[in-house]
Design a protein around this motif. Structure first.
Motif, PDB file in Angstrom:
ATOM      1  N   TYR A   1       0.820  -1.214   0.000  1.00  0.00           N
ATOM      2  CA  TYR A   1       0.000   0.000   0.000  1.00  0.00           C
ATOM      3  C   TYR A   1       0.856   1.267   0.000  1.00  0.00           C
ATOM      4  N   TYR A   2       1.887   1.298   0.839  1.00  0.00           N
ATOM      5  CA  TYR A   2       2.711   2.497   0.955  1.00  0.00           C
ATOM      6  C   TYR A   2       3.513   2.808  -0.299  1.00  0.00           C
ATOM      7  N   HIS A   3       3.822   1.796  -1.101  1.00  0.00           N
ATOM      8  CA  HIS A   3       4.701   2.017  -2.250  1.00  0.00           C
ATOM      9  C   HIS A   3       3.990   1.954  -3.593  1.00  0.00           C
ATOM     10  N   LEU A   4       2.675   1.867  -3.599  1.00  0.00           N
ATOM     11  CA  LEU A   4       1.939   1.776  -4.861  1.00  0.00           C
ATOM     12  C   LEU A   4       2.019   3.040  -5.703  1.00  0.00           C
ATOM     13  N   ASP A   5       2.125   4.181  -5.093  1.00  0.00           N
ATOM     14  CA  ASP A   5       2.075   5.431  -5.852  1.00  0.00           C
ATOM     15  C   ASP A   5       3.424   5.843  -6.439  1.00  0.00           C
ATOM     16  N   GLU A   6       4.397   4.950  -6.412  1.00  0.00           N
ATOM     17  CA  GLU A   6       5.715   5.276  -6.942  1.00  0.00           C
ATOM     18  C   GLU A   6       5.786   5.151  -8.455  1.00  0.00           C
ATOM     19  N   VAL A   7       4.759   4.553  -9.058  1.00  0.00           N
ATOM     20  CA  VAL A   7       4.759   4.317 -10.495  1.00  0.00           C
ATOM     21  C   VAL A   7       3.782   5.277 -11.161  1.00  0.00           C
ATOM     22  N   ASN A   8       4.191   5.837 -12.283  1.00  0.00           N
ATOM     23  CA  ASN A   8       3.348   6.728 -13.065  1.00  0.00           C
ATOM     24  C   ASN A   8       2.215   5.921 -13.716  1.00  0.00           C
TER      25      ASN A   8
ATOM     26  N   ASN B   1       3.602  -6.136  -7.143  1.00  0.00           N
ATOM     27  CA  ASN B   1       3.232  -4.758  -7.445  1.00  0.00           C
ATOM     28  C   ASN B   1       4.199  -4.164  -8.458  1.00  0.00           C
ATOM     29  N   TYR B   2       3.731  -3.089  -9.075  1.00  0.00           N
ATOM     30  CA  TYR B   2       4.563  -2.374 -10.034  1.00  0.00           C
ATOM     31  C   TYR B   2       5.558  -1.506  -9.288  1.00  0.00           C
TER      32      TYR B   2
END
Length: 186
Positions: A64-71, A102-103
């Motif tokens: 959850y914490y690292h999902l927004d690292e990908v465009n 995850n991506y």
């Protein structure tokens, strides 16, 4: 008839929790609560139950914490959303298995690989010292994480090697899979 075969396969694999899709805070909270309930039903050994619950919680929260690292624009090419994740938790006879996917930005794969390889190279009794050292040296990110998750997972699994794989999706995005095992007898 295919759905019966799929159900039998899931049943035979002793799947505790399986999810593929977008992760939200509410969904993460719900998954962790469901996992706790399922472990109460499945596991008699309190020590194993506690360790596995902590490991699974750490893995799910890491996703959850690292999902927004990908465009997001990079992923839409492959019809998946950048917030999409995979979680598969199963109870085997001798161990619990947890797999996440995850991506991840391709530029971060070497950093993550090095971190995992460094952890896997350490003997189980040296993990505590590695954790303390990392705690001293780490600065917390804006997400409140200090990069201690993998070390903590390895500690709680008794030094089991953390298995992983990176698969290129685009030039800038890879798919990161992590597999963790926790022996059912400690």
């Amino acid at each position: 008839m295919d759905y019966l075969r799929s159900y039998k396969n899931i049943y035979d694999q002793n799947i505790i929790l399986m999810y593929k899709g977008e992760l939200t805070f509410d969904l993460v909270t719900s998954m962790i609560a469901t996992l706790e309930e399922r472990l109460e039903e499945l596991e008699e050994n309190r020590k194993v139950k506690k360790k596995f619950y902590n490991v699974a919680t750490e893995c799910i929260q890491n996703l959850y914490y690292h999902l927004d690292e990908v465009n997001s624009d990079e992923i839409r090419i492959s019809s998946y959303d950048s917030r999409s994740a995979l979680i598969l938790i199963a109870a085997r006879k001798r161990f619990y298995s947890l797999q996440t996917g995850n991506y991840i930005p391709t530029e971060k794969t070497e950093e993550v690989k090095k971190r995992l390889d460094d952890i896997n190279a350490v003997e189980p009794d040296e993990l505590r010292a590695l954790y303390k050292q990392a705690l001293k040296e780490q600065e917390f990110s804006d997400k409140g994480t200090g990069g201690l998750g993998f070390i903590d997972i390895a500690r709680k699994t008794g030094g089991q090697k953390l298995r992983y794989k990176f698969q290129p999706v685009t030039d800038n995005v890879s798919y990161f899979t992590l597999q963790v095992r926790l022996p059912r007898e400690i």
